[in-house]
Design a protein around this motif. Structure first.
Motif, mmCIF file in Angstrom:
data_model
loop_
_atom_site.group_PDB
_atom_site.id
_atom_site.type_symbol
_atom_site.label_atom_id
_atom_site.label_comp_id
_atom_site.label_asym_id
_atom_site.label_seq_id
_atom_site.Cartn_x
_atom_site.Cartn_y
_atom_site.Cartn_z
ATOM 1 N N ARG A 20 21.683 21.257 68.081
ATOM 2 C CA ARG A 20 21.030 22.402 68.706
ATOM 3 C C ARG A 20 21.226 23.672 67.891
ATOM 4 N N SER A 24 18.292 25.648 65.651
ATOM 5 C CA SER A 24 17.997 27.026 66.071
ATOM 6 C C SER A 24 17.891 27.978 64.890
ATOM 7 N N ARG A 124 21.884 32.771 80.252
ATOM 8 C CA ARG A 124 20.794 31.819 80.487
ATOM 9 C C ARG A 124 19.771 32.384 81.476
ATOM 10 N N THR A 128 18.381 34.079 77.346
ATOM 11 C CA THR A 128 19.047 34.006 76.046
ATOM 12 C C THR A 128 19.765 32.662 75.905
ATOM 13 N N ASP A 129 19.554 31.999 74.794
ATOM 14 C CA ASP A 129 20.194 30.710 74.554
ATOM 15 C C ASP A 129 21.613 30.937 74.043
ATOM 16 N N ARG A 132 22.261 29.526 70.492
ATOM 17 C CA ARG A 132 21.665 30.339 69.430
ATOM 18 C C ARG A 132 22.431 31.653 69.228
#
Length: 256
Positions: A20, A24, A124, A128-129, A132
């Motif tokens: 992930r 990203s 979240r 916003t991830d 990342r």
């Protein structure tokens, strides 16, 4: 859950986490300023302890080996022994262990505190991830800075070894330097840089996983921090064996 199942589950989650954060990097936003800030915290912040470790490791190597080499009339090979030991093995491993203790614990504690205080959930909810924003900058910084820290540790290790050789055993410093040059090959330098790349990935992955999987409030943060340092240190040592064997095969380092 039995230990084997727990281990396989953790390995799966760490692998997914790595996938992930890596994917990203190829889309926006990338949080470049956060990466630079993490590089400063990890690289500059860890520099004193890494330099100190490298300097005294080189000094101890000379202190322990010169009497034995001198008994066989081979004390002129001291620089070669110190250079080979530091660049191939001790520099990368000790630097990784120092960074694991300092940075691995800090990352785990920081992310764990954000989890128990529900800041991750708030990120979240705002779209916003966390991977990342929080994980990718820390892992990129570790992967880039740990090789540089290792090179610095190697240089100071050779410096410490040279000082001990000259002032405690009266070895000619020019002979020591020439021995260092004779003992270092391009393959050794490449191998000494490749190892920290993987060590940085291991330390960052374990620390981020332990931090993001924190449960149990503030007590859980302490447990996650301890687990992150212990597990990352163990995996650094395990990876070191397999990387050394792979480098022997690929770069002909240390093979007969």
């Amino acid at each position: 859950m039995d230990p084997l199942t727990r281990f396989l589950f953790a390995l799966q989650e760490i692998s997914l986490l790595n996938w992930r954060w890596f994917t990203s990097l190829f889309s926006k936003p990338r949080y470049g300023s956060e990466m630079i800030r993490q590089m400063d915290l990890i690289g500059v912040g860890s520099l004193p302890i890494v330099l100190l470790t490298g300097f005294f490791t080189g000094g101890v190597l000379v202190l322990q080996t010169v009497p034995t080499l001198r008994a066989y009339g081979s004390d002129s090979l001291t620089g070669q022994l110190v250079a080979t030991s530091l660049i191939r093995e001790l520099g990368p491993v000790l630097s990784a262990l120092m960074v694991s203790g300092r940075i691995g614990s800090a990352i785990s504690a920081e992310l764990g505190s954000m989890v128990v205080s529900q800041q991750i959930d708030a990120m979240r909810a705002l779209g916003t991830d966390p991977v990342r924003k929080l994980v990718a900058p820390r892992l990129v910084a570790l992967i880039f800075m740990l090789p540089l820290l290792t090179v610095a540790a190697d240089i100071f290790g050779l410096l410490g070894g040279g000082i001990v050789a000259k002032y405690l055993y009266n070895l000619d410093i020019n002979i020591f330097i020439q021995s260092v040059r004779d003992g270092i090959s391009t393959s050794d330098i490449i191998g000494g840089i490749i190892k920290p790349l993987f060590f940085g990935l291991v330390i960052g992955s374990v620390a981020c996983f332990k931090g993001l999987s924190t449960t149990g409030g503030t007590v859980g943060v302490g447990k996650s921090t301890t687990d992150a340092v212990v597990v990352a240190s163990i995996w650094v040592i395990i990876f070191d064996f397999f990387l050394s064997k792979a480098l022997q095969y690929l770069l002909d380092i240390g093979s007969l």
